[in-house]
Write an enzyme that holds these catalytic residues in place. Structure first.
Site, PDB file in Angstrom:
ATOM      1  N   PRO A   2      -0.793  30.698  63.759  1.00  0.00           N
ATOM      2  CA  PRO A   2      -1.188  29.414  63.146  1.00  0.00           C
ATOM      3  C   PRO A   2      -0.519  29.252  61.784  1.00  0.00           C
ATOM      4  O   PRO A   2      -0.626  30.109  60.925  1.00  0.00           O
ATOM      5  CB  PRO A   2      -2.704  29.542  62.978  1.00  0.00           C
ATOM      6  CG  PRO A   2      -3.115  30.669  63.860  1.00  0.00           C
ATOM      7  CD  PRO A   2      -1.932  31.588  63.951  1.00  0.00           C
ATOM      8  N   GLU A   3       0.218  28.168  61.624  1.00  0.00           N
ATOM      9  CA  GLU A   3       0.869  27.875  60.355  1.00  0.00           C
ATOM     10  C   GLU A   3       0.028  26.825  59.630  1.00  0.00           C
ATOM     11  O   GLU A   3      -0.974  26.359  60.149  1.00  0.00           O
ATOM     12  CB  GLU A   3       2.291  27.354  60.613  1.00  0.00           C
ATOM     13  CG  GLU A   3       3.224  28.398  61.215  1.00  0.00           C
ATOM     14  CD  GLU A   3       3.617  29.486  60.208  1.00  0.00           C
ATOM     15  OE1 GLU A   3       3.417  29.283  59.001  1.00  0.00           O
ATOM     16  OE2 GLU A   3       4.117  30.535  60.648  1.00  0.00           O
TER      17      GLU A   3
END
Ligand code: ZN
Length: 271
Positions: A2-3
């Site tokens: 997850p960015e």
């Protein structure tokens, strides 16, 4: 992994359902995350009201009366909201049941995430020494110019360093540098001020597009099945080695910078 856009989308999806409600029960099924979830955490948060859900870098900050529940999704973590809590699946590690009947469930196969209680955010080692947020006015061309003068490290490595600006991962760094017309390997100290100004705008543009896309692929956070997808932009350079540049048709080149895959157009991103 997850960015920033995925974390921001999670924040936007979760907040409306939890803010203003109290934590009725905090259940740890398996607390072996990146750092062990403190055994005292349920006692510290139960009965407290969630006043806001904010984000700093890739940390979700559940601001409760009296402290902050810090959540990091690590490499494979996700949060889901349930009205009718389904049976636990493998890798469901934590349930946060609220007084409105909604349960926030933390799922993380690789367990690199984190859930910690923070009393003083200004002194917490994970939160101090972080650079500005990409959408904060503090992240400006002037700031980036001052930050990069004299630096020999590449502009790409600098952009991905949390001390310069938070939340710009490898994909977003590649895409931003293309849009700003800067070759990724250029020493940061040698990028001109006008180019840095383009870069600041490009970073915001690329992240904002990913957040918008994320929001549209994830309309309902409640009782949704599966994981949030990765919010793939239509990449202009990332993963496009040998393919024609979308602007000038020159084949995109791949290199490695600081062990990370880097992509650029030799013509649009001239030296
Ligand atoms: Zn090109």
């Amino acid at each position: 992994m997850p960015e920033l856009p995925e974390v921001e989308t999670t924040r936007r999806g979760v907040a409306p359902h939890v803010v203003g409600h109290r934590i009725a029960r905090f259940v740890i099924y398996d607390g072996r995350l990146r750092w062990p979830v403190p055994h005292s955490l349920p006692k510290q948060v139960e009965g407290r009201k969630i006043e806001a859900v904010d984000r700093r870098s890739k940390y979700l900050l559940f601001r409760l009366d009296g402290g902050t529940l810090l959540v990091h999704l690590g490499m494979t973590g996700s949060l889901r909201l349930h009205r009718d809590t389904p049976p636990r699946r493998p890798h469901d590690h934590i349930d946060i049941a609220l007084d409105n009947g909604v349960t926030l469930r933390y799922h993380d196969p690789r367990r690199f995430g984190a859930m910690l209680w923070v009393v003083d955010e200004d002194r917490h080692p994970l939160l101090t020494r972080l650079g500005p947020e990409p959408f904060d006015p503090a992240f400006s061309a002037d700031y980036l110019y001052a930050h990069t003068r004299g630096r020999r490290a590449s502009i790409k490595v600098t952009l991905m360093d949390n001390h310069a600006v938070v939340g710009v991962g490898n994909i977003y760094a590649n895409e931003s540098l293309f849009r700003a017309g800067i070759r990724p390997a250029t020493p940061a100290g040698r990028v001109s001020r006008p180019r840095l100004s383009c870069l600041v705008e490009a970073v915001r543009e690329v992240l904002a597009e990913a957040i918008t896309k994320g929001g549209s692929t994830l309309r309902d956070f409640v009782d949704s099945r599966g994981e949030p997808g990765s919010f793939q932009l239509d990449y202009r350079v990332y993963g496009r080695e040998g393919l024609p540049c979308r602007v000038c048709r020159t084949p995109i080149r791949a290199t490695r910078i600081g062990q990370r895959a880097s992509f650029h157009c030799p013509r649009c991103q001239a030296r």
